[in-house]
Design a protein around this motif. Sequence first.
Motif, PDB file in Angstrom:
ATOM      1  N   ARG A  19       0.815  -1.211   0.000  1.00 22.77           N
ATOM      2  CA  ARG A  19       0.000   0.000   0.000  1.00 22.77           C
ATOM      3  C   ARG A  19       0.850   1.264   0.000  1.00 22.77           C
ATOM      4  O   ARG A  19       0.492   2.257  -0.592  1.00 22.77           O
ATOM      5  N   TYR A  20       1.970   1.221   0.701  1.00 22.33           N
ATOM      6  CA  TYR A  20       2.865   2.375   0.829  1.00 22.33           C
ATOM      7  C   TYR A  20       4.318   1.964   0.615  1.00 22.33           C
ATOM      8  O   TYR A  20       4.689   0.811   0.836  1.00 22.33           O
ATOM      9  N   TRP A  21       5.130   2.939   0.228  1.00 23.51           N
ATOM     10  CA  TRP A  21       6.576   2.783   0.270  1.00 23.51           C
ATOM     11  C   TRP A  21       6.990   3.138   1.693  1.00 23.51           C
ATOM     12  O   TRP A  21       6.669   4.216   2.193  1.00 23.51           O
ATOM     13  N   VAL A  22       7.682   2.236   2.356  1.00 21.76           N
ATOM     14  CA  VAL A  22       8.115   2.440   3.738  1.00 21.76           C
ATOM     15  C   VAL A  22       9.629   2.591   3.726  1.00 21.76           C
ATOM     16  O   VAL A  22      10.342   1.759   3.168  1.00 21.76           O
ATOM     17  N   ALA A  23      10.120   3.673   4.350  1.00 20.60           N
ATOM     18  CA  ALA A  23      11.556   3.955   4.370  1.00 20.60           C
ATOM     19  C   ALA A  23      12.064   3.972   5.805  1.00 20.60           C
ATOM     20  O   ALA A  23      11.449   4.577   6.682  1.00 20.60           O
ATOM     21  N   ILE A  24      13.208   3.313   5.997  1.00 19.55           N
ATOM     22  CA  ILE A  24      13.857   3.283   7.302  1.00 19.55           C
ATOM     23  C   ILE A  24      15.254   3.874   7.129  1.00 19.55           C
ATOM     24  O   ILE A  24      16.143   3.222   6.567  1.00 19.55           O
ATOM     25  N   PRO A  25      15.457   5.117   7.575  1.00 20.73           N
ATOM     26  CA  PRO A  25      16.765   5.754   7.455  1.00 20.73           C
ATOM     27  C   PRO A  25      17.815   5.062   8.324  1.00 20.73           C
ATOM     28  O   PRO A  25      17.481   4.491   9.367  1.00 20.73           O
ATOM     29  N   ASP A  26      19.075   5.150   7.901  1.00 22.16           N
ATOM     30  CA  ASP A  26      20.163   4.519   8.638  1.00 22.16           C
ATOM     31  C   ASP A  26      20.356   5.113  10.030  1.00 22.16           C
ATOM     32  O   ASP A  26      20.845   4.440  10.925  1.00 22.16           O
ATOM     33  N   SER A  27      19.955   6.338  10.214  1.00 16.54           N
ATOM     34  CA  SER A  27      20.136   7.008  11.506  1.00 16.54           C
ATOM     35  C   SER A  27      18.943   6.854  12.443  1.00 16.54           C
ATOM     36  O   SER A  27      18.904   7.444  13.514  1.00 16.54           O
TER      37      SER A  27
END
Length: 95
Positions: A19-27
């Motif tokens: 449903r969504y693009w989910v982003a997990i930043p390295d920080s």
Amino acid sequence: MKAQHKTRKHRATVEWDGRYWVAIPDSGGVTQARRLDQIPARVAEVLRLVTGEQVEASEIDLDISYDEELDHLAAQLRDRRADLEAQERELAEVT
């Protein structure tokens, strides 16, 4: 001698959840968006909140993961868009 400033690149892992693009930043942190092109700005905002740094969307590298079905759909859409652009050019010439 002039000191050179090297911009630190941030990274984020991006996955489609259906449903969504989910982003997990390295920080740290997490964000989501409907469209992939919205992710860099959203990640930059999360990184500003997590690190306190002013981060530009252009400083973020994305590691994008998606399945073969989505890859096939994207290829079909690119082909359709190319066909429509060709038709649009033809109509412009005729007009």
